[in-house]
Structure formats: C-alpha cells, structure tokens
Design a protein around this motif. Structure first.
Motif, PDB file in Angstrom:
ATOM      1  N   PHE A   1      10.713  11.164   0.828  1.00  0.00           N
ATOM      2  CA  PHE A   1      11.713  10.106   1.049  1.00  0.00           C
ATOM      3  C   PHE A   1      12.050   9.948   2.524  1.00  0.00           C
ATOM      4  O   PHE A   1      12.476   8.860   2.961  1.00  0.00           O
ATOM      5  N   LEU A   2      11.866  11.007   3.341  1.00  0.00           N
ATOM      6  CA  LEU A   2      12.135  10.878   4.783  1.00  0.00           C
ATOM      7  C   LEU A   2      11.155   9.899   5.421  1.00  0.00           C
ATOM      8  O   LEU A   2      11.533   9.068   6.255  1.00  0.00           O
ATOM      9  N   THR A   3       9.890   9.994   5.022  1.00  0.00           N
ATOM     10  CA  THR A   3       8.889   9.041   5.514  1.00  0.00           C
ATOM     11  C   THR A   3       9.184   7.637   5.003  1.00  0.00           C
ATOM     12  O   THR A   3       9.058   6.643   5.754  1.00  0.00           O
TER      13      THR A   3
ATOM     14  N   ARG B   1      11.931   6.002   7.077  1.00  0.00           N
ATOM     15  CA  ARG B   1      11.445   5.486   8.364  1.00  0.00           C
ATOM     16  C   ARG B   1      10.618   4.214   8.167  1.00  0.00           C
ATOM     17  O   ARG B   1      10.716   3.261   8.945  1.00  0.00           O
ATOM     18  N   THR B   2       9.846   4.178   7.097  1.00  0.00           N
ATOM     19  CA  THR B   2       9.001   3.007   6.848  1.00  0.00           C
ATOM     20  C   THR B   2       9.835   1.783   6.487  1.00  0.00           C
ATOM     21  O   THR B   2       9.527   0.653   6.926  1.00  0.00           O
ATOM     22  N   ASP B   3      10.889   1.993   5.683  1.00  0.00           N
ATOM     23  CA  ASP B   3      11.696   0.872   5.196  1.00  0.00           C
ATOM     24  C   ASP B   3      12.817   0.478   6.147  1.00  0.00           C
ATOM     25  O   ASP B   3      13.519  -0.508   5.886  1.00  0.00           O
ATOM     26  N   GLN B   4      13.002   1.252   7.231  1.00  0.00           N
ATOM     27  CA  GLN B   4      14.104   0.953   8.151  1.00  0.00           C
ATOM     28  C   GLN B   4      13.782  -0.305   8.955  1.00  0.00           C
ATOM     29  O   GLN B   4      12.776  -0.355   9.682  1.00  0.00           O
ATOM     30  N   VAL B   5      14.621  -1.316   8.814  1.00  0.00           N
ATOM     31  CA  VAL B   5      14.408  -2.586   9.503  1.00  0.00           C
ATOM     32  C   VAL B   5      15.407  -2.752  10.649  1.00  0.00           C
ATOM     33  O   VAL B   5      15.036  -3.061  11.773  1.00  0.00           O
TER      34      VAL B   5
ATOM     35  N   ARG C   1      24.840   0.192   9.293  1.00  0.00           N
ATOM     36  CA  ARG C   1      24.572  -0.848   8.296  1.00  0.00           C
ATOM     37  C   ARG C   1      23.095  -0.903   7.930  1.00  0.00           C
ATOM     38  O   ARG C   1      22.732  -1.069   6.754  1.00  0.00           O
ATOM     39  N   GLY C   2      22.257  -0.761   8.900  1.00  0.00           N
ATOM     40  CA  GLY C   2      20.832  -0.772   8.631  1.00  0.00           C
ATOM     41  C   GLY C   2      20.414   0.415   7.778  1.00  0.00           C
ATOM     42  O   GLY C   2      19.573   0.290   6.885  1.00  0.00           O
ATOM     43  N   LEU C   3      21.020   1.582   8.053  1.00  0.00           N
ATOM     44  CA  LEU C   3      20.698   2.776   7.274  1.00  0.00           C
ATOM     45  C   LEU C   3      21.173   2.638   5.832  1.00  0.00           C
ATOM     46  O   LEU C   3      20.442   2.979   4.892  1.00  0.00           O
ATOM     47  N   LEU C   4      22.410   2.131   5.650  1.00  0.00           N
ATOM     48  CA  LEU C   4      22.939   1.970   4.300  1.00  0.00           C
ATOM     49  C   LEU C   4      22.188   0.898   3.516  1.00  0.00           C
ATOM     50  O   LEU C   4      22.143   0.940   2.283  1.00  0.00           O
ATOM     51  N   GLY C   5      21.616  -0.064   4.224  1.00  0.00           N
ATOM     52  CA  GLY C   5      20.850  -1.105   3.551  1.00  0.00           C
ATOM     53  C   GLY C   5      19.408  -0.732   3.281  1.00  0.00           C
ATOM     54  O   GLY C   5      18.669  -1.509   2.675  1.00  0.00           O
ATOM     55  N   ASN C   6      19.009   0.451   3.740  1.00  0.00           N
ATOM     56  CA  ASN C   6      17.643   0.909   3.540  1.00  0.00           C
ATOM     57  C   ASN C   6      17.420   1.254   2.070  1.00  0.00           C
ATOM     58  O   ASN C   6      18.131   2.092   1.507  1.00  0.00           O
ATOM     59  N   PRO C   7      16.427   0.644   1.395  1.00  0.00           N
ATOM     60  CA  PRO C   7      16.203   0.917  -0.034  1.00  0.00           C
ATOM     61  C   PRO C   7      15.933   2.389  -0.330  1.00  0.00           C
ATOM     62  O   PRO C   7      16.359   2.910  -1.365  1.00  0.00           O
TER      63      PRO C   7
END
Length: 381
Positions: free
Chosen positions: A87-89, A92-96, A101-107
C-alpha cells in the motif's frame, strides 16, 4: 446506491430488525444473568449486532451476477496480493496533489484507513464487553480478517466459480492493526452511560421501578407484534406454497392471517398469565410476578382478569377498531398514569383485581414459594 454505502445500509436495516426480534430474549437473559438491564449495556449489545452485520455485508456485498464472461473479466482484478506494505507504493502511485488534502483524497490512503477503522470496534468491544486482553482481542481480529480474506480468495468458499475480490495481505495487516487500536482505546466505552456495575448478586431482589414496569409493557407489545408477524409470514408461505394469493393481514372477516393472529393474543394474554406463578410475557421477562396485597398467589381467574384489565385488554380494544380503538387509547393512558404515578406502580389491571407486581426473587421464603403455591405470610415491600 454507492457500493460503499450499500453494505452499511443493509447492516443497519437488517440489524434493526434483529434488534427488535431479539429484544425480549435479551431482556430476559439480562435479568437472569445480571439481575437487571443496564441501558448502556443493551446499547452496546445492539451496536455489536449491527457492527457484526456490517462486517459481513462489507465482506460479501454487492454480490455480482454470474455471466458467461464472469471469470474472464475478473482475472486481473481478483486473486492474491502477497507483498506486505504494498500500500505504500500504491499511495505514491495514486498521489496526485500535495498537502494534507491530497493525502486524504488518495484512494490508497482511504482504503488503508477504512480497513483499520473497520476493525477498531471489534477490538474495543472484545476488550470491553468480552473482557478479553489486548493480545487476545488483537489475535481474534487477525483470525477474523484472515477468514474474510480467505472468503474472498475462494469466491465465497467456492460458491462462485472464481474469486471476484482480491486477497490482500495489506488488508490483513490493516485489520489487525485496527483491532489492536480498538483494544487499546476500549476504556473509552466505560463512559457510555447506563453501565453501572451490578450492585447485588443476580439472584437478589431489585425494586419495582417505573422503568422496569414500562420495560415489561414494552416486551408485551413487542412479543405480540412479533407473534403476529410470524403468523403472517407462515400463513403467507403456506398460501403461496399451495398456489394461493398473498394475504394482507387486515381485520377483514375471513382473513386467515388476521384470524390466526388472534391466537397469539390468546396465548400471550389469556393462557400464559394463568400458567405457573402468573404474569404476562413482559412481566416474566423482567422477573415480576403478580400477588395479592397479602402476598398470596392470586387464583387463576384473578390472574386472567388482571391481564384482560391491563395490556391484554388494551390490545384487544385497539385491534377491534372503530370506536373501541378510542376507548383503548384512554384505557392505555389511564393505566400508564397509574404505572408512573402510583407508589406501587399499579395500572388498571392491578387496581381492579387487588394485585401488585413484586420481584419474583423476593418471594422465595416470603409469602409465595418459587413454584407459585400459596404460603401464609406477606410480601416484603
């Protein structure tokens, strides 16, 4: 409906039905095991039931339809993810976007957070209600999570031709961590009101309070409602099995569901009050027993009159419809005022028959034996 919301709605709906269905047995069991019913304890028990259904619903729902291409379309999506901390990878892959806010919105973050949060109540409830240690609660969380993951890996234990969800070792880690967190924060549940420690042994008598009397009445009402519902289900199942029509359960003449439903009323408010020491279903659930003012067990005819002058009569008039229903409302209000305002918490049934409800545990050796036979003496109040 959103696939994340659907399992929760199903769990709450089914849980509410099961809580109502299990309410009377739960009250009876609590009075016999704990000596009384703590509202906070009951609330946590209901929460446990709904939570368990929620875990099952989120594990299984939504159930997919099996079509010719069922397995082909799921080969890439299902199977097994056996790399710990993958899930750590994924994060990083899904981080936009950057920032909180970006972290909390990460699926990927949401997925891990949900899997941790899903098992926090399990650890807390096992530690608080189950009286288990932190280690045991965490191990149980691991075992349940493993069972869930295996259920997904085997296509609901081979009920489906192939898996339609992913076995993920990271889910196993997150669930176990959630159970650990829940076990650690379990002392917070002690702050839920209505959980005071039992002051006396379960077999010791308790006062006949307004709340206890009303709880008995509620059990009577639920008991009849559940009996009528069960009869309606059985009648409709039989009717549909033989090719008949669905029965509405109205009060129309000749309606089999309505006619047979009266058998429930006869059983609960005519037959049961005259059996053994007496008392309706609700009174027996909260360990209350009717006696005469001198502590002697009433005759069966008086026990029947008490039932018909109380909740049984109220329900009889209410279901008769027409002008009798209005009389039933007045009847119920007067009886309710008597239960709440009188010193002995007597309703119309008790007033008209010269009886009073006492804790049945106080009658052993004090006026009425446990088997209900008449014994000289008075009831201690």
């Amino acid at each position: 409906m959103n696939v994340r919301i659907l399992p929760g709605v199903v769990a709450i709906g089914v849980g509410a039905v099961l809580v109502v269905a299990a309410f009377v047995p739960f009250v009876a069991r609590s009075y016999r095991r704990r000596g009384e019913l703590g509202p906070g304890h009951a609330l946590l028990a209901a929460t446990t039931l709904v939570y368990a259904l929620g875990v099952v619903a989120y594990t299984l729902l939504p159930l997919p339809d099996v079509d010719p291409g069922f397995c082909t379309s799921r080969i890439a999506a299902a199977g097994a993810q056996l790399h710990p901390l993958q899930f750590l990878t994924d994060i990083r892959t899904d981080q936009v976007r950057t920032g909180v806010r970006g972290l909390l919105g990460n699926p990927a973050v949401q997925q891990v957070g949900f899997n941790v949060a899903l098992f926090v109540p399990l650890g807390a409830l096992l530690r608080h209600l189950g009286r288990r240690s932190v280690v045991v609660a965490t191990l149980v969380g691991f075992a349940i999570s493993l069972f869930i993951e295996l259920t997904q890996l085997t296509g609901n234990w081979f009920l489906y031709p192939c898996p339609y969800r992913l076995f993920d070792v990271d889910d196993l880690i997150a669930n176990t961590a959630g159970a650990l967190v829940g076990a650690l924060v379990a002392p917070v549940l002690q702050r839920v009101p209505g959980q005071r420690g039992v002051a006396a042994a379960p077999g010791a008598p308790r006062p006949v309070t307004t709340g206890r009397r009303l709880l008995g009445v509620l059990c009577d009402l639920l008991g009849l409602w559940l009996a009528a519902l069960l009869v309606a289900v059985l009648v409709n199942a039989l009717s549909l099995a033989v090719g008949g029509d669905f029965v509405s359960g109205t009060r129309k003449a000749g309606d089999p569901a309505a006619g047979v439903a009266w058998l429930g009323w006869l059983a609960l408010f005519v037959a049961l009050p005259m059996l053994g020491p007496g008392g309706t279903l609700g009174q027996r659930a909260v360990l209350l027993q009717p006696v005469l003012l001198d502590g002697v067990r009433p005759a069966r005819t008086r026990l029947l009159l008490r039932s018909l002058a109380g909740t049984g009569g109220f329900l009889l008039l209410q279901n008769a419809g027409g002008g009798l229903a209005a009389i039933a409302v007045l009847w119920g209000l007067v009886s309710l005022v008597g239960i709440v305002r009188s010193r002995e918490h007597r309703g119309l049934g008790g007033r008209w028959t010269g009886t009073v409800l006492v804790d049945r545990r106080s009658l052993v050796g004090h006026g009425v034996r446990a088997d209900g036979d008449r014994v000289p003496g008075r009831v201690r109040r």
